[in-house]
Design a protein around this motif. Sequence first.
Motif, short mmCIF file in Angstrom:
data_model
loop_
_atom_site.label_atom_id
_atom_site.label_comp_id
_atom_site.label_asym_id
_atom_site.label_seq_id
_atom_site.Cartn_x
_atom_site.Cartn_y
_atom_site.Cartn_z
N ALA A 46 -7.90 4.08 -6.97
CA ALA A 46 -7.91 2.85 -7.44
C ALA A 46 -6.93 2.63 -8.24
CB ALA A 46 -9.66 2.65 -7.54
N ASN A 47 -6.91 1.57 -8.55
CA ASN A 47 -5.04 1.01 -9.24
C ASN A 47 -5.98 0.95 -11.08
OD1 ASN A 47 -2.83 0.66 -9.75
ND2 ASN A 47 -3.29 -1.53 -8.91
N PRO A 48 -5.31 1.15 -11.66
CA PRO A 48 -3.77 1.89 -11.45
C PRO A 48 -4.42 3.54 -11.81
CG PRO A 48 -4.53 1.28 -13.87
CD PRO A 48 -5.29 0.89 -13.05
N GLY A 49 -5.45 4.05 -12.18
CA GLY A 49 -5.37 5.13 -11.94
C GLY A 49 -4.80 5.93 -12.68
N ASN A 101 2.55 1.97 -7.71
CA ASN A 101 1.60 2.20 -6.86
C ASN A 101 1.88 3.19 -6.03
OD1 ASN A 101 -0.92 3.64 -8.38
ND2 ASN A 101 -2.02 1.95 -6.90
N ARG A 102 2.86 2.54 -5.18
CA ARG A 102 3.48 3.11 -3.84
C ARG A 102 4.57 4.51 -4.63
NH1 ARG A 102 5.34 -1.05 0.79
NH2 ARG A 102 3.08 -1.19 0.25
N ALA A 103 5.19 4.33 -5.04
CA ALA A 103 6.45 5.27 -5.51
C ALA A 103 5.57 6.55 -5.87
CB ALA A 103 7.75 5.00 -6.32
N TRP A 104 4.48 6.12 -6.56
CA TRP A 104 3.46 6.92 -7.52
C TRP A 104 3.38 8.44 -6.62
CZ3 TRP A 104 1.49 8.33 -12.07
CH2 TRP A 104 0.78 9.59 -12.60
N GLY A 157 -8.58 0.24 8.09
CA GLY A 157 -9.28 1.01 7.14
C GLY A 157 -8.86 2.21 6.75
N TYR A 158 -8.00 3.06 7.22
CA TYR A 158 -7.65 4.38 6.12
C TYR A 158 -6.31 3.37 4.81
CZ TYR A 158 -6.12 8.83 5.73
OH TYR A 158 -6.27 10.29 4.81
N GLN A 159 -5.97 2.14 5.27
CA GLN A 159 -4.71 1.98 4.45
C GLN A 159 -5.59 1.20 3.49
OE1 GLN A 159 -1.23 3.29 5.36
NE2 GLN A 159 -0.67 2.99 3.89
N GLY A 160 -6.20 0.09 4.32
CA GLY A 160 -6.82 -0.81 3.33
C GLY A 160 -5.36 -1.55 2.21
N GLY A 161 -5.97 -2.36 1.58
CA GLY A 161 -4.76 -3.05 0.88
C GLY A 161 -4.49 -4.49 1.24
N ARG A 162 -3.83 -5.06 0.86
CA ARG A 162 -2.79 -5.98 1.57
C ARG A 162 -2.40 -6.29 3.48
NH1 ARG A 162 2.74 -7.27 -0.77
NH2 ARG A 162 1.44 -6.70 -2.79
N VAL A 163 -2.13 -4.16 4.22
CA VAL A 163 -2.68 -4.34 5.34
C VAL A 163 -3.49 -4.85 5.83
CG1 VAL A 163 -2.33 -2.73 7.18
CG2 VAL A 163 -0.98 -2.51 4.78
N GLU A 164 -4.88 -4.56 5.17
CA GLU A 164 -5.80 -4.47 5.78
C GLU A 164 -5.42 -6.23 5.88
OE1 GLU A 164 -9.05 -3.38 3.40
OE2 GLU A 164 -10.68 -4.41 4.78
N SER A 165 -5.92 -7.15 5.07
CA SER A 165 -5.80 -8.38 5.12
C SER A 165 -4.94 -9.37 5.54
CB SER A 165 -5.41 -9.37 3.68
OG SER A 165 -5.02 -8.60 2.54
N VAL A 166 -3.94 -8.73 6.64
CA VAL A 166 -3.09 -8.57 7.66
C VAL A 166 -4.23 -8.58 8.87
CG1 VAL A 166 -0.95 -8.50 8.84
CG2 VAL A 166 -0.63 -8.70 5.78
N VAL A 167 -4.16 -7.36 9.43
CA VAL A 167 -4.94 -7.40 10.37
C VAL A 167 -6.44 -8.12 9.95
CG1 VAL A 167 -5.96 -5.10 11.10
CG2 VAL A 167 -4.02 -4.57 10.52
#
Lengths: 297, 367
Positions: free
Chosen positions: B64-67, B108-111, A120-130
């Motif tokens: 949101a990406n890229p922001g 995005n992560r490093a950012w 919920g908080y992280q979203g993205g790829r982590v969300e799909s894995v979970v």
Amino acid sequence: MKTRYIQTTETIDEYSHLPLWKTCSKIDLIYIVYGLLVLATVLVSYGLGALNWLPSDPDSMDLENMMVAPLTSGYFLGTDYMGRDLLSRLIIGIQAYFVPGLLSIFISLSLGSIMGILSGYQGGRVESVVEYFSNLIDSFPRLVLILLFIAAFTPNIYIIMIVVGLTTAPVVAGLVRGKILFLKQRNFVESAIAMGLPTYQIILKHILWYNCRSILLIQATLGMAEAILIETSLSYLGFGVQEPVPSWGNMVQSGSNYLMQGNFWPSTAPALAILATVLGFHLLGDGLNNVLERKER
Amino acid sequence: MEHIPLLQIEDLRTYFYSSAKQAFIRSVDGVDLTIEQGSTLGIVGESGSGKSITMLSTMGLISANPGVLTGKVLLNQKGNPVNLLEGLEQYVELEHNSGKILKLSKDNRAWKKQQEKNMATVRGKQISMIFQNPKAAMNPYETIGKQISEMIKLHTEIKDNNSAKEKAISWLERVKIDSPGMRFENYPHGLSGGMCQRAMIAMALSSEPSLLIADEPTTGLDATIQSKIVELLQELQTDLGITTILISHDISVITKLADSVAVMYGGKVLENGPAELVLKANEDASHPYTRALLASIPDLSNVDANGRLPAIPGEVLDTINLTQGCRFYARCEKFTTQCESKCKTQEPPLFRMDGKHHIRCWLFEKG
């Protein structure tokens, strides 16, 4: 002069400062009171069993009083086919599921919260894995999984409860995730970040503690009911707690052989105990759900 | 000594990727703003002109990406301008050629990591934010008092519970909440929208920030409460001397509160300057967009002979397919034959009028 601020146009909810039990509906209150009574009975009985303060020794056989009816010969619930006191065995039977049940609740709540927060908080790829992991667990029949584990290892109730905990985790994860998405959409998380709260504080204190504690509490009560059902049904089938150690499940099973002879009590007493207890935990969860989750509206 | 403003935004760019349209939405496209210590800056513009995104970018709240991509946000910290987007440009690769984006990639992560580092001491402590919908922005399961005390404990010297509670109650009194001691125990759902916004303002101010960003603080409230909140903000400004950035599409709110005004459209500032100069909108020193905006305020003096209120024709600029010329050209009614060719092909720079008044329009080209 003392200044007073009177705001006639802004209204205040008059009930919001009343204690919770005054504002909730009566039926929910009855549910909760019954559930709490069941919980208290289970706790007290568990304590009595642990301290060994029982009417009589659950394993000693009274060969002169086999299959005596309730309230005769000094046995409150009667005895079973080997002359063992049913009441004592019922009380000791709680030990078969109580601590293992707590273990399964602990596993499902902690794992579920972690999964829910990650997705919920992280979203993205982590969300799909979970999500994938949750679907994987959900799609597998639980009883088959448990029987697989029993076949692979010894029929140990703790192993069974670990499996139960693991398989209920996706339910908790889904609820926590839903709550977080709800909060995110209300831009509460965003404003918390803007207020400069550290991430761990937002997650642990504001999301998990303040917003998810009622969900987790409700899931805990339902988890206990689930644990009782799983334990008793497996013990009934002979995969769970083994004789001579008493469990409500194997008591029903051993008593059922004598049902046709008119000796109904050895299996009816534990069956009613299961009914009352599971009902109690479910109603407790239901009542808490109605009271705590409705509070926000 | 050189004069340093409290906050200076230079060439801020925030783009989003729309997977449905397979294109970049250029929400904020090179914004420059300056906020002096103790003043109030009002940002006006239609919905979708990038007002809120500018401020969210400043606070580092774009997920949101890229922001956020490039630019500088210089915050005055004890006399030194500190860039809140320090060291972030290295994670972005951007190539664009007159409105067309050729290449764009962002780590995005490093950012995010770097941004958290930059913002750690800024959010809440130095810049606070008030949101549009106060009920949604507060924790529904915690009393407002506790939420305010938490801010006080987190950001000020006060660390123990009792004095934090006292301070929170004094803040609730400050924002004129009736019987603050009792409201301390209320949950957000137990308060009306106006009271909730007051509590939100108390929460934002309780950390004693140097800059307060109010993102449409009066929308969603009814008219009487709106004017009360505006009065409250006005009073707090004079009492505390707090610097405020006020985002609103309600020009009457801006007129009451702002010292200087920036008019935004299509992700760019079209006009900025002192409030009295910008909002007076006289023919020879005002951007056509500002004039059109002001003319569309529901007011008796604006109604035309047929009893109709003038509206700005067309729709808000679609920032995906930017034309080369002026952003407002498609809806502009004031261009002359001399400047039309330029309006079509060239983006106007900010022309300096008098003092601090700037207008981005070819009509005001000098010489």
